[in-house]
Write a protein that holds these residues in place. Structure first.
Motif, short mmCIF file in Angstrom:
data_model
loop_
_atom_site.label_atom_id
_atom_site.label_comp_id
_atom_site.label_asym_id
_atom_site.label_seq_id
_atom_site.Cartn_x
_atom_site.Cartn_y
_atom_site.Cartn_z
N GLU A 154 0.93 -1.23 0.08
CA GLU A 154 0.04 -0.02 0.15
C GLU A 154 0.95 1.16 -0.12
N LEU A 155 0.55 2.36 -0.76
CA LEU A 155 1.21 3.49 -0.65
C LEU A 155 1.41 4.36 0.48
N PRO A 156 2.20 4.60 1.13
CA PRO A 156 2.47 5.43 2.57
C PRO A 156 1.86 6.86 2.23
N VAL A 157 1.49 7.32 3.20
CA VAL A 157 1.01 8.72 2.88
C VAL A 157 2.15 9.65 2.69
N GLY A 158 1.64 10.64 1.45
CA GLY A 158 2.70 11.46 1.13
C GLY A 158 3.33 10.91 -0.17
N ALA A 159 2.91 9.50 -0.64
CA ALA A 159 3.65 9.04 -2.00
C ALA A 159 2.58 9.03 -2.97
N ASN A 160 2.90 9.36 -4.22
CA ASN A 160 1.92 9.30 -5.47
C ASN A 160 2.75 7.95 -6.51
N ALA A 161 2.13 7.15 -6.95
CA ALA A 161 2.66 6.25 -7.71
C ALA A 161 1.94 6.28 -9.39
N TYR A 162 2.85 6.40 -10.34
CA TYR A 162 2.31 6.49 -11.62
C TYR A 162 2.90 5.33 -12.63
N LEU A 163 2.12 4.80 -13.36
CA LEU A 163 2.48 3.49 -14.12
C LEU A 163 2.36 4.21 -15.62
N LEU A 164 3.37 3.62 -16.42
CA LEU A 164 3.50 4.25 -17.85
C LEU A 164 2.00 3.52 -18.58
N ASP A 165 1.28 4.75 -18.87
CA ASP A 165 0.26 4.21 -19.50
C ASP A 165 0.06 4.23 -21.26
N LYS A 166 0.61 5.60 -21.73
CA LYS A 166 0.67 5.66 -23.49
C LYS A 166 1.71 6.64 -23.78
N GLU A 167 1.74 6.77 -25.10
CA GLU A 167 2.48 7.78 -25.78
C GLU A 167 1.66 8.73 -26.65
N MET A 168 1.93 10.05 -26.46
CA MET A 168 0.93 11.00 -27.31
C MET A 168 1.94 12.00 -27.67
N LYS A 169 2.11 11.95 -29.13
CA LYS A 169 2.87 13.05 -29.78
C LYS A 169 4.24 13.22 -29.09
N ASN A 170 5.03 12.30 -28.71
CA ASN A 170 6.33 12.05 -28.26
C ASN A 170 6.36 12.72 -26.75
N THR A 171 5.18 12.30 -26.14
CA THR A 171 5.09 12.73 -24.70
C THR A 171 4.54 11.43 -24.22
N LEU A 172 5.14 10.95 -22.85
CA LEU A 172 4.75 9.76 -22.32
C LEU A 172 3.83 10.26 -21.16
N VAL A 173 2.67 9.53 -21.27
CA VAL A 173 1.48 9.78 -20.40
C VAL A 173 1.51 8.56 -19.45
N VAL A 174 1.44 8.97 -18.00
CA VAL A 174 1.51 7.93 -16.85
C VAL A 174 0.27 8.11 -16.22
N GLU A 175 -0.32 6.95 -15.63
CA GLU A 175 -1.45 6.97 -14.98
C GLU A 175 -1.20 6.58 -13.48
N ARG A 176 -2.02 7.44 -12.58
CA ARG A 176 -1.86 7.42 -11.01
C ARG A 176 -2.48 6.27 -10.61
N VAL A 177 -1.69 5.51 -9.84
CA VAL A 177 -2.39 4.22 -9.38
C VAL A 177 -2.44 4.26 -7.65
N ASN A 178 -3.17 3.56 -6.90
CA ASN A 178 -3.37 3.60 -5.75
C ASN A 178 -2.58 2.70 -4.57
N ARG A 179 -1.86 1.61 -5.40
CA ARG A 179 -1.14 0.71 -4.75
C ARG A 179 0.10 0.28 -5.68
N ILE A 180 0.97 -0.31 -4.96
CA ILE A 180 2.34 -1.03 -5.80
C ILE A 180 1.95 -2.57 -5.97
N GLU A 181 2.05 -2.99 -6.99
CA GLU A 181 2.14 -4.20 -7.23
C GLU A 181 3.72 -4.89 -7.44
#
Length: 267
Positions: free
Chosen positions: A188-215
């Protein structure tokens, strides 16, 4: 007769071979390994020591083995000298679980063996002391560790699964600074930490998706809202270490985690 297991370790093959030990039957007749590693100092795997019948492990025997990574002690072991593991600074884990003699590993001597603080210790069933860090105790199928710590400075290795009652990870995460993280267990993510997973690529920009826990075994981008380290007081299942790390991909990019330090040429 079959050759000894763990002979993938070339140095171990030479060390055993120089004493005419070439198979498991011959290993069972070994009652002492004093001096065996004075020349063969680059042995990394001593899990086959469990097949011997040694009753004493001397500090002088272990001293040359500065590259040793793992060791399993035999059921016949009765005595371990003080500071026996003091020079084994690369030791990832030490398995005492087969040791039948109750005095081999105890509350009073565990701190005197010179074992590195990052080394994972598997204690025998006779060991009942609680509150130790990186000491796994209990019975097979019900192994526990009261405090499990991991560090970027130490290689990660878990040969047998256990439940950790508390986990801490000593890497400092700096307020607002993006960094990457891959853990070998769900958390589980500790308080104060935000985690993001690589989601997709848009016009040479990487988009990440925020998630609630670490797998487990999945790489993330971490951004924290304060200076902090990761820890949890929740019981966490720690599985056997695996090399199968999930790769997260987009059209032209791959994000991969690792549990070992990489050289510039390996990145």
């Amino acid at each position: 007769k079959e050759f000894c297991t763990n002979y993938e370790d070339d140095a171990l093959f030479r060390a055993y071979g120089s004493h005419a030990v070439m198979n498991d039957d011959q290993l069972r007749n070994v009652t002492s390994v004093d001096g065996w590693f004075d020349i063969h100092t680059d042995v990394m795997d001593l899990t086959s020591l469990e097949k011997t019948t040694i009753d004493t492990l001397k500090a002088a025997t272990m001293k040359p083995l500065e590259e040793l990574q793992k060791i399993t002690l035999p059921a016949t072991l009765k005595v371990i000298e003080e500071k026996a593991f003091a020079t084994n600074i690369q030791l990832q884990w030490a398995d005492f679980s087969q040791c039948a003699e109750a005095d081999v590993l105890t509350e009073s001597n565990i701190g005197n063996l010179g074992i590195n603080e990052h080394t994972l210790i598997y204690a025998p069933e006779s060991f009942t002391a609680t509150g130790h860090t990186n000491v796994v105790y209990g019975t097979e199928g019900n192994l526990k560790c009261d405090r499990f710590t991991i560090s970027d400075d130490a290689a990660y290795a878990v040969p047998r699964a256990f439940t950790a009652r508390a986990i801490s990870y000593d890497r400092p995460f700096v307020l607002g600074e993006a960094t990457t993280l891959c853990l070998p267990f769900d958390m589980e993510l500790p308080v104060g930490a935000n985690a993001y997973l690589l989601d997709k690529e848009m016009k040479n920009t990487l988009v990440v998706e925020r998630v609630n826990r670490i797998e487990a075994y999945k790489p993330y981008v971490i951004i924290t809202t304060k200076n902090m380290t990761f820890s949890t007081q929740m019981e966490t299942a720690v599985p056997v270490a695996s090399n199968s790390i999930s790769q997260v991909t987009s059209a032209n990019y791959v994000m991969t985690g690792t549990f070992k330090a990489l050289t510039a040429g390996e990145v």
